[in-house]
Design a protein around this motif. Structure first.
Motif, PDB file in Angstrom:
ATOM      1  N   ALA A 172       0.766  -1.267   0.102  1.00 56.89           N
ATOM      2  CA  ALA A 172       0.001   0.054  -0.153  1.00 56.89           C
ATOM      3  C   ALA A 172       0.834   1.198  -0.098  1.00 56.89           C
ATOM      4  O   ALA A 172       0.563   2.289  -0.488  1.00 56.89           O
ATOM      5  N   ALA A 173       2.002   1.183   0.598  1.00 57.29           N
ATOM      6  CA  ALA A 173       2.986   2.457   0.521  1.00 57.29           C
ATOM      7  C   ALA A 173       3.814   2.380  -0.698  1.00 57.29           C
ATOM      8  O   ALA A 173       4.435   3.529  -0.788  1.00 57.29           O
ATOM      9  N   GLY A 174       3.839   1.729  -1.654  1.00 56.73           N
ATOM     10  CA  GLY A 174       4.317   1.894  -2.913  1.00 56.73           C
ATOM     11  C   GLY A 174       5.726   1.170  -2.924  1.00 56.73           C
ATOM     12  O   GLY A 174       6.352   1.279  -4.205  1.00 56.73           O
ATOM     13  N   LEU A 175       6.026   0.409  -2.057  1.00 56.13           N
ATOM     14  CA  LEU A 175       7.257  -0.318  -1.964  1.00 56.13           C
ATOM     15  C   LEU A 175       7.274  -1.510  -2.907  1.00 56.13           C
ATOM     16  O   LEU A 175       6.121  -2.111  -3.259  1.00 56.13           O
ATOM     17  N   ASP A 176       8.403  -2.044  -3.805  1.00 62.01           N
ATOM     18  CA  ASP A 176       8.416  -3.260  -4.462  1.00 62.01           C
ATOM     19  C   ASP A 176       8.213  -4.264  -3.606  1.00 62.01           C
ATOM     20  O   ASP A 176       8.865  -4.543  -2.524  1.00 62.01           O
ATOM     21  N   VAL A 226      14.221  -6.496  -1.308  1.00 63.86           N
ATOM     22  CA  VAL A 226      15.333  -5.788  -0.808  1.00 63.86           C
ATOM     23  C   VAL A 226      16.482  -6.157  -1.533  1.00 63.86           C
ATOM     24  O   VAL A 226      16.618  -7.236  -2.034  1.00 63.86           O
ATOM     25  N   ASP A 227      17.654  -5.194  -1.288  1.00 68.21           N
ATOM     26  CA  ASP A 227      19.012  -5.723  -1.798  1.00 68.21           C
ATOM     27  C   ASP A 227      19.841  -6.518  -0.943  1.00 68.21           C
ATOM     28  O   ASP A 227      18.980  -6.821   0.226  1.00 68.21           O
ATOM     29  N   ALA A 228      20.978  -6.701  -1.096  1.00 70.21           N
ATOM     30  CA  ALA A 228      21.835  -7.480  -0.176  1.00 70.21           C
ATOM     31  C   ALA A 228      22.140  -6.852   1.278  1.00 70.21           C
ATOM     32  O   ALA A 228      22.377  -7.475   2.180  1.00 70.21           O
ATOM     33  N   ARG A 229      21.910  -5.579   1.171  1.00 67.42           N
ATOM     34  CA  ARG A 229      21.936  -4.492   2.379  1.00 67.42           C
ATOM     35  C   ARG A 229      20.616  -4.526   3.230  1.00 67.42           C
ATOM     36  O   ARG A 229      20.499  -3.640   3.913  1.00 67.42           O
ATOM     37  N   LEU A 230      19.661  -5.230   2.627  1.00 65.80           N
ATOM     38  CA  LEU A 230      18.200  -5.196   3.160  1.00 65.80           C
ATOM     39  C   LEU A 230      17.671  -4.057   3.076  1.00 65.80           C
ATOM     40  O   LEU A 230      16.383  -3.536   3.642  1.00 65.80           O
ATOM     41  N   ARG A 231      17.922  -3.327   1.966  1.00 66.32           N
ATOM     42  CA  ARG A 231      17.133  -1.978   1.660  1.00 66.32           C
ATOM     43  C   ARG A 231      16.084  -2.009   0.622  1.00 66.32           C
ATOM     44  O   ARG A 231      16.366  -2.908  -0.289  1.00 66.32           O
ATOM     45  N   THR A 232      15.006  -1.579   0.919  1.00 66.75           N
ATOM     46  CA  THR A 232      13.715  -1.704  -0.105  1.00 66.75           C
ATOM     47  C   THR A 232      13.898  -0.666  -1.357  1.00 66.75           C
ATOM     48  O   THR A 232      15.158  -0.034  -1.331  1.00 66.75           O
ATOM     49  N   SER A 233      12.992  -0.728  -2.031  1.00 66.54           N
ATOM     50  CA  SER A 233      12.871   0.527  -3.206  1.00 66.54           C
ATOM     51  C   SER A 233      12.922   1.919  -2.644  1.00 66.54           C
ATOM     52  O   SER A 233      13.327   2.939  -3.383  1.00 66.54           O
ATOM     53  N   ASN A 234      12.917   1.973  -1.267  1.00 68.47           N
ATOM     54  CA  ASN A 234      12.804   3.329  -0.599  1.00 68.47           C
ATOM     55  C   ASN A 234      14.179   3.460   0.145  1.00 68.47           C
ATOM     56  O   ASN A 234      14.269   2.495   1.031  1.00 68.47           O
ATOM     57  N   PRO A 235      15.022   4.382  -0.197  1.00 66.05           N
ATOM     58  CA  PRO A 235      16.228   4.108   0.633  1.00 66.05           C
ATOM     59  C   PRO A 235      16.318   4.445   2.132  1.00 66.05           C
ATOM     60  O   PRO A 235      17.112   3.977   3.223  1.00 66.05           O
ATOM     61  N   ASP A 236      15.145   4.839   2.729  1.00 66.93           N
ATOM     62  CA  ASP A 236      15.095   5.137   3.924  1.00 66.93           C
ATOM     63  C   ASP A 236      14.182   3.899   4.750  1.00 66.93           C
ATOM     64  O   ASP A 236      14.020   3.949   6.084  1.00 66.93           O
ATOM     65  N   VAL A 237      14.101   2.870   4.092  1.00 69.40           N
ATOM     66  CA  VAL A 237      13.233   1.733   4.660  1.00 69.40           C
ATOM     67  C   VAL A 237      13.949   0.547   4.366  1.00 69.40           C
ATOM     68  O   VAL A 237      14.447   0.067   3.436  1.00 69.40           O
ATOM     69  N   LEU A 238      13.894  -0.223   5.325  1.00 68.96           N
ATOM     70  CA  LEU A 238      14.523  -1.607   5.190  1.00 68.96           C
ATOM     71  C   LEU A 238      13.518  -2.688   5.743  1.00 68.96           C
ATOM     72  O   LEU A 238      12.556  -2.359   6.369  1.00 68.96           O
ATOM     73  N   ALA A 285      13.349  -7.010   7.063  1.00 68.74           N
ATOM     74  CA  ALA A 285      14.225  -8.133   7.367  1.00 68.74           C
ATOM     75  C   ALA A 285      13.219  -9.176   7.874  1.00 68.74           C
ATOM     76  O   ALA A 285      12.090  -9.062   8.142  1.00 68.74           O
ATOM     77  N   GLY A 286      13.908 -10.469   7.707  1.00 66.03           N
ATOM     78  CA  GLY A 286      12.784 -11.786   8.424  1.00 66.03           C
ATOM     79  C   GLY A 286      11.999 -12.227   7.368  1.00 66.03           C
ATOM     80  O   GLY A 286      12.338 -12.088   6.245  1.00 66.03           O
ATOM     81  N   ASP A 287      10.857 -12.923   7.872  1.00 64.13           N
ATOM     82  CA  ASP A 287      10.184 -13.804   6.985  1.00 64.13           C
ATOM     83  C   ASP A 287       9.643 -12.954   5.902  1.00 64.13           C
ATOM     84  O   ASP A 287       9.195 -13.396   4.993  1.00 64.13           O
ATOM     85  N   VAL A 288       9.568 -11.465   6.099  1.00 62.81           N
ATOM     86  CA  VAL A 288       8.761 -10.680   4.874  1.00 62.81           C
ATOM     87  C   VAL A 288       9.765 -10.324   3.900  1.00 62.81           C
ATOM     88  O   VAL A 288       9.278  -9.860   2.859  1.00 62.81           O
ATOM     89  N   ALA A 289      11.101 -10.290   4.007  1.00 64.12           N
ATOM     90  CA  ALA A 289      11.994  -9.761   3.263  1.00 64.12           C
ATOM     91  C   ALA A 289      12.483 -10.831   2.184  1.00 64.12           C
ATOM     92  O   ALA A 289      12.695 -11.971   2.298  1.00 64.12           O
ATOM     93  N   ARG A 290      12.135 -10.431   0.746  1.00 62.64           N
ATOM     94  CA  ARG A 290      12.876 -11.298  -0.262  1.00 62.64           C
ATOM     95  C   ARG A 290      14.101 -10.387  -0.888  1.00 62.64           C
ATOM     96  O   ARG A 290      14.110  -9.814  -1.301  1.00 62.64           O
ATOM     97  N   ALA A 291      15.314 -10.998  -0.325  1.00 68.38           N
ATOM     98  CA  ALA A 291      16.438 -10.451  -0.174  1.00 68.38           C
ATOM     99  C   ALA A 291      17.278 -10.889  -1.188  1.00 68.38           C
ATOM    100  O   ALA A 291      17.360 -12.078  -1.490  1.00 68.38           O
ATOM    101  N   PHE A 292      18.127 -10.097  -1.909  1.00 65.87           N
ATOM    102  CA  PHE A 292      19.165 -10.655  -2.701  1.00 65.87           C
ATOM    103  C   PHE A 292      20.170 -11.383  -2.070  1.00 65.87           C
ATOM    104  O   PHE A 292      20.977 -10.411  -1.331  1.00 65.87           O
ATOM    105  N   HIS A 293      20.736 -12.487  -2.388  1.00 64.13           N
ATOM    106  CA  HIS A 293      21.776 -12.986  -1.819  1.00 64.13           C
ATOM    107  C   HIS A 293      23.144 -13.054  -2.434  1.00 64.13           C
ATOM    108  O   HIS A 293      22.896 -13.611  -3.522  1.00 64.13           O
ATOM    109  N   PRO A 294      23.963 -12.472  -2.217  1.00 63.22           N
ATOM    110  CA  PRO A 294      25.257 -12.141  -2.862  1.00 63.22           C
ATOM    111  C   PRO A 294      26.000 -13.604  -3.387  1.00 63.22           C
ATOM    112  O   PRO A 294      26.612 -13.545  -4.207  1.00 63.22           O
ATOM    113  N   LEU A 295      25.904 -14.405  -2.558  1.00 68.22           N
ATOM    114  CA  LEU A 295      26.513 -15.784  -2.670  1.00 68.22           C
ATOM    115  C   LEU A 295      25.559 -16.501  -3.740  1.00 68.22           C
ATOM    116  O   LEU A 295      26.145 -17.355  -4.613  1.00 68.22           O
ATOM    117  N   LEU A 296      24.360 -16.641  -3.439  1.00 73.18           N
ATOM    118  CA  LEU A 296      23.465 -17.407  -4.344  1.00 73.18           C
ATOM    119  C   LEU A 296      23.109 -16.648  -5.614  1.00 73.18           C
ATOM    120  O   LEU A 296      22.839 -17.385  -6.765  1.00 73.18           O
TER     121      LEU A 296
END
Length: 407
Positions: free
Chosen positions: A250-254, A261-273, A275-286
């Motif tokens: 609803a807030a417009g995040l991806d 989120v990216d590998a640093r757990l940042r969303t499409s908004n730079p001020d919002v991160l 983590a945990g079950d809700v985060a679909r994170a980029f894994h730098p090793l995988l």
């Protein structure tokens, strides 16, 4: 960050607990607000289907920090508080008619059990397992002779089945796939769990589904798609979980099966991160995005998110890890097979005796590994998965110790 700034954390689960801990440890001394919809300060969920459900652990064992810990670290803990919206343009968290401004925001909104509509509208005794209260109601229901039908043979369903059998309940597990845990482990290892539960008296109804649930007085008539009917004192629905993305979307995040989120757990908004079950994170090793609903991931991502909220620039690169305890079987798993699947499973040890290791490979590369009741193996298993490309011939050769394959 200066002391005048505010960090808000939405969701009071395990990831949030470790984020708050890491943020304060990083030296942040600003306003720190933690929102939780439940009346409890943050707790972890594995005890709810393991030690606490079994009666082996006390309730307090589920809490990573005592309640006083948050007061001591000046955490503005707002429990029994539902966040209704996020205004990212104005940097505000909305709870009803109250607005809280923030400078940085962390989403730890977790995941919720997928509902089974026919069960919910049946009026029959139906349960889900996600909260402390869910666990306590279920534990009270697990008495000798209780007829429990579990819909779904994933990790939660099987762990509850083991706890119910320990309480001398009659247990039937209904699963649409040919084996329990088939999508996670493949047939080579999934059959181990099928044999384990059958050996402990669980009635596995595989390759069948639930066609209907009807209330019968205080009981439930569970009609299966194979034409059979089960009479149950309680039906537990354990058909997976869905990420809590409504606020983020609803807030417009991806959002794509989680908050992206990216590998640093940042969303499409730079001020919002996130983590945990809700985060679909980029894994730098995988080299891909994935969402992991496990205890270890919540701890690790929470800590990285907390440090990054405090000004660090850390990547989360720990390999996915999870564990289970069922009857006399303990297992630890590292890695992730991924959507393309595997083309070989290497099994080492005594599979029928349930003391072995397993490795999933694709094109000669190790994607994941696990041990069953071989507790000295977890470190070399983790190292082999991290390395990714060992000498496969030596991996297949059980005379070669796992420790010789880690370098």
């Amino acid at each position: 960050m200066s002391a005048r700034e505010t960090v808000a954390v939405v969701g009071a689960g395990l990831a949030a607990a470790h984020a708050v801990e890491a943020l304060r440890a990083s030296g942040y001394d600003g306003h720190l607000v933690l929102y939780g919809a439940e009346p409890h300060h943050p707790y972890e969920r594995p005890p709810l289907s393991k030690g606490y459900l079994l009666g082996n652990d006390e309730r307090d064992a589920a809490f990573p920090h005592p309640a006083a810990w948050y007061d001591e670290r000046d955490v503005d803990l707002r429990l029994t508080t539902t966040v209704t919206a996020l205004d990212l343009d104005r940097h505000e968290v909305l709870t009803g008619d109250h607005r809280q401004r923030f400078d940085r925001l962390l989403l730890c909104t977790g995941a919720m059990p997928r509902r089974l509509a026919m069960a919910d509208r049946s009026g029959a005794p139906v349960a889900y397992l996600r909260t402390l209260e869910d666990c306590e109601r279920l534990r009270d229901a697990l008495r000798p002779g209780t007829r429990l039908v579990i819909v779904g043979a994933g990790w939660i369903g099987l762990e509850v089945a083991a706890a119910a059998r320990a309480a001398d309940c009659t247990v039937t597990v209904v699963e649409t796939l040919d084996l329990p845990l088939l999508r996670v482990l493949g047939p080579e290892v999934a059959q181990v769990f099928a044999a384990l539960h059958r050996a402990h008296g669980v009635d596995l109804r595989l390759a069948t589904g639930v066609g209907g649930i009807v209330r019968d007085g205080e009981l439930a008539d569970v009609h299966l798609t194979d034409g059979s009917t089960l009479l149950a004192d309680l039906v537990l629905v354990a058909v997976g979980a869905a990420p809590g993305t409504a606020l983020a979307e609803a807030a417009g995040l991806d959002v794509d099966d989680g908050v992206v989120v990216d590998a640093r757990l940042r969303t499409s908004n730079p001020d919002v991160l996130a983590a945990g079950d809700v985060a679909r994170a980029f894994h730098p090793l995988l080299g891909r995005h994935l969402r992991v609903e496990h205890w270890d991931n919540a701890i690790g991502q929470g800590a990285v998110a907390g440090r990054n909220l405090g000004g660090a620039d850390d990547e989360y690169d720990r390999l996915p890890y999870f564990f289970t305890d069922q009857y006399d079987l303990g297992m630890e798993y590292v890695g992730a097979v991924g959507p393309e699947g595997y083309d070989e499973v290497v099994l080492r040890g005594d599979v029928p005796g349930r003391v072995f290791t397993a490795f999933w490979l694709r094109e000669g590369r190790v994607l994941a590994g696990m041990h069953v009741n071989d507790w000295d193996a977890i470190d070399p298993v983790r190292a082999i998965v991290a390395r990714g490309a060992p000498d496969v011939a030596r991996l297949r050769d059980e005379s070669v110790p796992l420790t010789d394959l880690t370098g």
